[in-house]
Design a protein around this motif. Structure first.
Motif, PDB file in Angstrom:
ATOM      1  N   TYR A   1       0.854  -1.190   0.000  1.00  0.00           N
ATOM      2  CA  TYR A   1       0.000   0.000   0.000  1.00  0.00           C
ATOM      3  C   TYR A   1       0.891   1.240   0.000  1.00  0.00           C
ATOM      4  O   TYR A   1       2.022   1.210   0.495  1.00  0.00           O
ATOM      5  N   PRO A   2       0.409   2.366  -0.545  1.00  0.00           N
ATOM      6  CA  PRO A   2       1.227   3.584  -0.576  1.00  0.00           C
ATOM      7  C   PRO A   2       0.966   4.462   0.646  1.00  0.00           C
ATOM      8  O   PRO A   2      -0.124   4.462   1.207  1.00  0.00           O
ATOM      9  N   ALA A   3       1.973   5.203   1.046  1.00  0.00           N
ATOM     10  CA  ALA A   3       1.804   6.161   2.136  1.00  0.00           C
ATOM     11  C   ALA A   3       2.816   7.278   1.987  1.00  0.00           C
ATOM     12  O   ALA A   3       3.953   7.054   1.579  1.00  0.00           O
ATOM     13  N   SER A   4       2.365   8.483   2.319  1.00  0.00           N
ATOM     14  CA  SER A   4       3.233   9.648   2.300  1.00  0.00           C
ATOM     15  C   SER A   4       3.267  10.258   3.690  1.00  0.00           C
ATOM     16  O   SER A   4       2.233  10.394   4.343  1.00  0.00           O
ATOM     17  N   ASP A   5       4.470  10.598   4.147  1.00  0.00           N
ATOM     18  CA  ASP A   5       4.621  11.207   5.461  1.00  0.00           C
ATOM     19  C   ASP A   5       4.747  12.728   5.369  1.00  0.00           C
ATOM     20  O   ASP A   5       5.023  13.400   6.363  1.00  0.00           O
ATOM     21  N   SER A   6       4.526  13.287   4.198  1.00  0.00           N
ATOM     22  CA  SER A   6       4.827  14.704   3.981  1.00  0.00           C
ATOM     23  C   SER A   6       3.843  15.643   4.680  1.00  0.00           C
ATOM     24  O   SER A   6       4.209  16.752   5.051  1.00  0.00           O
ATOM     25  N   ASN A   7       2.581  15.229   4.833  1.00  0.00           N
ATOM     26  CA  ASN A   7       1.583  16.060   5.484  1.00  0.00           C
ATOM     27  C   ASN A   7       1.128  15.371   6.768  1.00  0.00           C
ATOM     28  O   ASN A   7       0.422  14.366   6.725  1.00  0.00           O
ATOM     29  N   PRO A   8       1.516  15.882   7.950  1.00  0.00           N
ATOM     30  CA  PRO A   8       1.183  15.198   9.207  1.00  0.00           C
ATOM     31  C   PRO A   8      -0.300  15.092   9.462  1.00  0.00           C
ATOM     32  O   PRO A   8      -0.756  14.151  10.125  1.00  0.00           O
ATOM     33  N   TYR A   9      -1.104  16.030   8.940  1.00  0.00           N
ATOM     34  CA  TYR A   9      -2.546  15.989   9.158  1.00  0.00           C
ATOM     35  C   TYR A   9      -3.178  14.897   8.305  1.00  0.00           C
ATOM     36  O   TYR A   9      -4.071  14.179   8.749  1.00  0.00           O
ATOM     37  N   TYR A  10      -2.683  14.744   7.085  1.00  0.00           N
ATOM     38  CA  TYR A  10      -3.163  13.660   6.227  1.00  0.00           C
ATOM     39  C   TYR A  10      -2.697  12.317   6.767  1.00  0.00           C
ATOM     40  O   TYR A  10      -3.425  11.323   6.707  1.00  0.00           O
ATOM     41  N   TYR A  11      -1.491  12.275   7.317  1.00  0.00           N
ATOM     42  CA  TYR A  11      -0.929  10.996   7.759  1.00  0.00           C
ATOM     43  C   TYR A  11      -1.722  10.393   8.922  1.00  0.00           C
ATOM     44  O   TYR A  11      -1.747   9.177   9.093  1.00  0.00           O
ATOM     45  N   LYS A  12      -2.397  11.230   9.716  1.00  0.00           N
ATOM     46  CA  LYS A  12      -3.259  10.697  10.765  1.00  0.00           C
ATOM     47  C   LYS A  12      -4.352   9.827  10.162  1.00  0.00           C
ATOM     48  O   LYS A  12      -4.693   8.774  10.706  1.00  0.00           O
ATOM     49  N   ARG A  13      -4.895  10.255   9.047  1.00  0.00           N
ATOM     50  CA  ARG A  13      -5.939   9.467   8.386  1.00  0.00           C
ATOM     51  C   ARG A  13      -5.352   8.231   7.709  1.00  0.00           C
ATOM     52  O   ARG A  13      -6.007   7.193   7.633  1.00  0.00           O
ATOM     53  N   VAL A  14      -4.114   8.355   7.231  1.00  0.00           N
ATOM     54  CA  VAL A  14      -3.440   7.192   6.652  1.00  0.00           C
ATOM     55  C   VAL A  14      -3.367   6.065   7.687  1.00  0.00           C
ATOM     56  O   VAL A  14      -3.646   4.898   7.376  1.00  0.00           O
ATOM     57  N   ARG A  15      -3.005   6.400   8.908  1.00  0.00           N
ATOM     58  CA  ARG A  15      -2.888   5.378   9.951  1.00  0.00           C
ATOM     59  C   ARG A  15      -4.217   4.665  10.175  1.00  0.00           C
ATOM     60  O   ARG A  15      -4.250   3.456  10.413  1.00  0.00           O
ATOM     61  N   TYR A  16      -5.312   5.415  10.094  1.00  0.00           N
ATOM     62  CA  TYR A  16      -6.621   4.794  10.262  1.00  0.00           C
ATOM     63  C   TYR A  16      -6.887   3.785   9.146  1.00  0.00           C
ATOM     64  O   TYR A  16      -7.281   2.639   9.409  1.00  0.00           O
ATOM     65  N   TYR A  17      -6.679   4.192   7.903  1.00  0.00           N
ATOM     66  CA  TYR A  17      -6.956   3.301   6.781  1.00  0.00           C
ATOM     67  C   TYR A  17      -6.065   2.058   6.823  1.00  0.00           C
ATOM     68  O   TYR A  17      -6.515   0.952   6.503  1.00  0.00           O
ATOM     69  N   VAL A  18      -4.820   2.231   7.204  1.00  0.00           N
ATOM     70  CA  VAL A  18      -3.909   1.088   7.298  1.00  0.00           C
ATOM     71  C   VAL A  18      -4.382   0.126   8.385  1.00  0.00           C
ATOM     72  O   VAL A  18      -4.363  -1.102   8.211  1.00  0.00           O
ATOM     73  N   GLU A  19      -4.829   0.672   9.505  1.00  0.00           N
ATOM     74  CA  GLU A  19      -5.303  -0.186  10.592  1.00  0.00           C
ATOM     75  C   GLU A  19      -6.555  -0.951  10.182  1.00  0.00           C
ATOM     76  O   GLU A  19      -6.712  -2.134  10.511  1.00  0.00           O
ATOM     77  N   ILE A  20      -7.452  -0.287   9.458  1.00  0.00           N
ATOM     78  CA  ILE A  20      -8.657  -0.967   8.977  1.00  0.00           C
ATOM     79  C   ILE A  20      -8.290  -2.038   7.951  1.00  0.00           C
ATOM     80  O   ILE A  20      -8.864  -3.144   7.952  1.00  0.00           O
ATOM     81  N   LEU A  21      -7.345  -1.738   7.064  1.00  0.00           N
ATOM     82  CA  LEU A  21      -6.906  -2.721   6.076  1.00  0.00           C
ATOM     83  C   LEU A  21      -6.298  -3.941   6.759  1.00  0.00           C
ATOM     84  O   LEU A  21      -6.596  -5.088   6.404  1.00  0.00           O
ATOM     85  N   GLU A  22      -5.452  -3.696   7.747  1.00  0.00           N
ATOM     86  CA  GLU A  22      -4.834  -4.806   8.469  1.00  0.00           C
ATOM     87  C   GLU A  22      -5.885  -5.635   9.197  1.00  0.00           C
ATOM     88  O   GLU A  22      -5.828  -6.871   9.209  1.00  0.00           O
ATOM     89  N   LEU A  23      -6.870  -4.969   9.784  1.00  0.00           N
ATOM     90  CA  LEU A  23      -7.952  -5.668  10.466  1.00  0.00           C
ATOM     91  C   LEU A  23      -8.703  -6.570   9.498  1.00  0.00           C
ATOM     92  O   LEU A  23      -8.979  -7.740   9.794  1.00  0.00           O
ATOM     93  N   ALA A  24      -9.056  -6.033   8.322  1.00  0.00           N
ATOM     94  CA  ALA A  24      -9.803  -6.819   7.335  1.00  0.00           C
ATOM     95  C   ALA A  24      -9.015  -8.035   6.871  1.00  0.00           C
ATOM     96  O   ALA A  24      -9.553  -9.148   6.785  1.00  0.00           O
TER      97      ALA A  24
END
Length: 311
Positions: A52-75
């Motif tokens: 999966y792709p992820a960018s660390d450049s925007n800290p506010y966006y990256y908070k949402r990235v962590r959520y999606y990754v956690e949901i993906l891992e859960l699924a």
């Protein structure tokens, strides 16, 4: 496929070889068989890597990235196969670039804002990852304009104010379709400064992200508008290459199981429940902003209403 047993493989006729040669040959065959069995077992139990792709450049966006990754891992953990996630670090990209990357197998899955242009070429797992709350929009305004926005009741009155959007945001297409005033920018940060400089009148953000960005630019003194919520069908889905049907099936099964057993809501609430309480969506005036392109998402809502947020 049936494999010969070790006993069968080691049945070497005694008359064919001397005792020492036969013993050495048995040992060699035994070692070879063990290696083959070990490799076959490893192939069956090794996790399937999902990139999966992820960018660390925007800290506010990256908070949402962590959520999606956690949901993906859960699924994936709740599917019937063993998966292992692998992060592909890439610069922040727009939806069309990610679509191209998925088609070219740069990575295997990405959470994207559901749009007809994506559905034409990619496989969507049509379970809303944020319960459709990306379509519940709260406004950033200048503090002195709160009184004006408090009396806005419908689209006709909203038409008196100019919104700010990113060049590639789906909202820009919606506003164009509804013929609502807007100004575009290629810079997320630039939009906040446009609002401060009175080049636009408001900047809408989803109910899930506005508090993350409230303190992004404290020097600007902007305000979260307190009375309105704009609404239209919008959500994020997981998307995969259409050639990866097994992954799509496993993600869907895993998400359904997570919703049923409550683990999906547990993750969702950890990230968003407090923010939603602070917004008091039930007390805000709703301005609906539908367009004909919403038909597919409206159908998804009707098919599985329990998956979507209701005010």
């Amino acid at each position: 496929m049936e494999y010969p047993t070790i006993r069968t493989l080691l049945c070497i006729p005694r008359r064919s070889y001397s005792w020492s040669v036969a013993t050495t040959l048995r040992a060699a065959i035994y070692s070879l068989v063990l290696i083959c069995f070990h490799q076959a077992y490893a192939e069956q139990t090794a996790p399937i890597v999902v990139r999966y792709p992820a960018s660390d450049s925007n800290p506010y966006y990256y908070k949402r990235v962590r959520y999606y990754v956690e949901i993906l891992e859960l699924a994936l953990n709740k599917s019937d196969r063993k998966y292992q996630l692998e992060k592909i670090s890439l610069p922040f990209m727009n939806e069309s670039r990610s679509k191209t990357n998925l088609l070219n197998d740069v990575y295997d899955v990405h959470w994207l804002n559901a749009q007809p242009s994506l559905d034409k070429d990619l496989e969507a797992i049509r379970i809303p990852l944020c319960k459709g709350l990306t379509g519940w929009r709260i406004l950033f305004i200048r503090p002195e304009n709160q009184k004006e926005f408090s009396i806005v009741k419908n689209l006709k009155e909203l038409n008196n104010y100019t919104a700010g959007h990113g060049n590639d945001w789906p909202e820009a297409i919606r506003y164009e379709s509804l013929q609502l005033p807007q100004k575009l920018s290629g810079s997320w940060k630039g939009l906040f400064y446009m609002l401060k400089q009175k080049r636009i009148d408001y900047l809408s953000r989803s109910a899930l992200e506005i508090y993350d960005e409230e303190d992004a630019f404290p020097e600007l003194g902007l305000k979260i508008e307190s009375r309105l919520v704009l609404h239209y069908p919008e959500t994020y889905y997981f998307y995969v290459n259409r050639n990866n049907q097994q992954l799509a099936k496993d993600i869907k099964v895993g998400l359904e199981r997570a919703i049923t057993d409550g683990s999906f809501d547990k993750v969702f609430n950890q990230y968003f429940s407090e923010k939603l309480k602070r917004l008091h969506l039930d007390k805000r005036r709703v301005i609906e902003m539908p367009t004909p392109t919403d038909a597919r998402l409206v159908a998804d809502q009707k098919a599985q209403p329990s998956y979507w947020f209701k005010k």
